[in-house]
Design an enzyme around this catalytic site. Structure first.
Site, PDB file in Angstrom:
ATOM      1  CG  HIS A 177      -1.585  14.403  -7.843  1.00  0.00           C
ATOM      2  ND1 HIS A 177      -2.459  14.611  -6.803  1.00  0.00           N
ATOM      3  CD2 HIS A 177      -1.854  13.154  -8.297  1.00  0.00           C
ATOM      4  CE1 HIS A 177      -3.226  13.538  -6.651  1.00  0.00           C
ATOM      5  NE2 HIS A 177      -2.865  12.630  -7.529  1.00  0.00           N
TER       6      HIS A 177
ATOM      7  CG  ASP B 164      -4.828  10.059  -5.146  1.00  0.00           C
ATOM      8  OD1 ASP B 164      -3.902  10.520  -5.811  1.00  0.00           O
ATOM      9  OD2 ASP B 164      -6.018  10.040  -5.543  1.00  0.00           O
TER      10      ASP B 164
ATOM     11  CG  HIS C 123     -10.452  10.433  -4.883  1.00  0.00           C
ATOM     12  ND1 HIS C 123     -10.911  10.763  -6.143  1.00  0.00           N
ATOM     13  CD2 HIS C 123      -9.104  10.492  -4.958  1.00  0.00           C
ATOM     14  CE1 HIS C 123      -9.880  10.997  -6.932  1.00  0.00           C
ATOM     15  NE2 HIS C 123      -8.762  10.826  -6.243  1.00  0.00           N
TER      16      HIS C 123
ATOM     17  CG  ASP D 262      -4.271  18.132  -6.535  1.00  0.00           C
ATOM     18  OD1 ASP D 262      -3.336  17.447  -6.984  1.00  0.00           O
ATOM     19  OD2 ASP D 262      -5.390  18.175  -7.064  1.00  0.00           O
TER      20      ASP D 262
ATOM     21  CD  GLU E 232      -4.394  13.519 -10.727  1.00  0.00           C
ATOM     22  OE1 GLU E 232      -4.538  12.547 -11.471  1.00  0.00           O
ATOM     23  OE2 GLU E 232      -5.014  13.634  -9.653  1.00  0.00           O
ATOM     24  CD  GLU E 233      -6.990  13.609  -6.926  1.00  0.00           C
ATOM     25  OE1 GLU E 233      -7.877  13.234  -7.718  1.00  0.00           O
ATOM     26  OE2 GLU E 233      -6.218  12.828  -6.339  1.00  0.00           O
TER      27      GLU E 233
HETATM   28 ZN   LIG Z   1      -3.765  10.700  -7.690  1.00  0.00          ZN
END
Ligand SMILES: [Zn+2]
Length: 409
Positions: free
Chosen positions: A78, A140, A379, A80, A174-175
């Site tokens: 992903h 991520d 995150h 984002d 996705e997030e």
């Molecule tokens: Zn991820």
């Protein structure tokens, strides 16, 4: 492999934070800017069917280089980054040959400490990429994107490695839980796929929670407190009673591994009406149904005790455990395990205590386990990744492509 790190550092310089309060897809323009850039690179790599659709999904295909029929497989990441921390002006720092101890993040007071993150103790001698303490890193999932593109470029440059059709897909949002929403499984054209969106080296995941949201709405009666005798029903008291009827030990803070829970995550209190927002999680589908029935039973019990006031329960299923969709295709997991072992990576299979886009895609007909990127602490500002982990991910992707062709010759 130099290109791997160069790509990664370039991708994290794009601000692609997604925004849950925007209904449009992609939710932020930054994601489109990165998608356009990636599209250019995929065209330069001379991949087929490079297409960025109107919803910001980028897909492409590396065609098979064998005569015989090999199942087409896919790799997904992903674009984002999480809304939890800023992804703007990410300034990564590279710590070469980490020798232990605290790593200062940028010029501020923030440190990455093995006391807080004991995983660091296993990474002596590794090259670690961290943030400067002001943003997340974006490993991520830009590490996944860099790893997939590097693996595809490697396959392209080494045609003696035989493989079938390889589809690649880069998704938006996705997030904020929408990455699978507008994913065109048919166009993607793979029989199964892997998200490259996991953590430390070896991570392989094909089980996730079954998830339901449960809103408990307590209706009271509001009257001026001065004249409330025998008239007022305080909805907050009903709500408190209800929460005390829930199993105190079955909460996120008391559970781990395969244990499920009830989690009171929000509350809107007032005398006339109080809303409790719960999420229910269980790896077992039947277990989830039991939990839903348990909440209904407690609501009924409370309603039978109340002479005035009333409680309502609204249940909504959110996502299900992909295991039931992946297990009928054991080769999907076997191939991933074998590819890891062939790359000297020990598969570390564990359940995801959450959901993934792969879970949603699995229920849309594309079995889709999750493979490591080499990253940690996603995150937040303590996010980091190792160069070694990223290199291993590239090797595993290449091996998976190769082994699939070997297995089906
Ligand atoms: Zn991820």
């Amino acid at each position: 492999m130099d290109q791997l790190i160069e790509r990664f550092l370039r991708y994290v310089s794009f601000d692609t934070q997604s925004n849950p309060s925007v209904a449009h897809c992609p939710s932020t323009d930054g994601q489109t800017v990165l998608a356009e850039q990636l599209k250019k690179e995929l065209i330069e790599l001379e991949l087929c069917d490079v297409e960025l659709d109107e919803n910001g999904y980028l897909m492409a295909r590396l065609p098979s280089n064998v005569e015989h029929d090999v199942p087409s497989i896919g790799f997904i990441a992903h674009m984002d980054t999480a809304p939890d921390a800023s992804g703007k002006e990410v300034k990564p720092q590279i710590v070469e040959n980490y020798k232990g101890g605290d790593i200062a993040l940028g010029a501020g007071d923030e440190v990455l400490s093995p006391i807080q993150y004991p995983d660091l103790n296993k990474l002596h001698g590794h090259n670690i990429i961290t943030t400067d303490g002001t943003t997340l890193l974006g490993a991520d999932n830009k590490a996944g994107i860099a790893e997939i593109i590097t693996a595809i470029a490697y396959l392209k440059a080494n045609p003696e490695i035989k493989h079938g059709d390889i589809s690649i897909g880069f998704t938006p949002d996705e997030e904020i839980g929408r990455g699978a929403n507008l994913f065109n499984v048919e166009k993607f054209g793979a029989q199964w796929a892997y998200t490259i969106d996991g953590g430390p080296i070896g991570e392989l995941e094909y089980e996730n929670f079954n998830a339901t949201s449960a809103d408990v709405i307590c209706h009271g009666v509001n009257v001026h407190p001065g004249t409330a005798k025998d008239k007022m029903v305080n909805a907050m008291n009903i709500a408190a009673k209800f929460q005390l009827m829930m199993p105190a030990e079955e909460t996120p803070e008391c559970t781990e591994g395969y244990e499920g829970f009830y989690h009171l995550k929000s509350m809107e209190p007032a005398v006339a009406k109080t809303e409790l927002g719960y999420i229910i999680r269980d790896f077992d589908r039947e277990g989830l149904e039991h939990r839903k029935a348990f909440m209904q039973q407690k609501v009924d019990e409370l309603n039978s005790q109340l002479t005035k006031g009333r409680v309502e329960l609204i249940l909504e299923d959110c996502y299900f455990n992909m295991r039931e969709m992946v297990e009928p295709h054991p080769h999907v997991i076997e191939l991933a395990k074998e590819a890891m072992i062939a790359c000297d990576v020990k598969p570390d299979i564990k359940p995801i205590r959450g959901g993934t886009d792969g879970a949603r895609l699995s229920f849309m007909g594309l079995p889709c386990p999750n493979i490591f990127t080499g990253g940690y602490n996603f995150h937040g500002i303590h996010e980091f990744i190792t160069v070694e982990g990223m290199e291993q991910a590239v090797k595993v992707i290449v091996k998976l492509a190769e082994n699939t062709a070997v297995k089906y010759q």
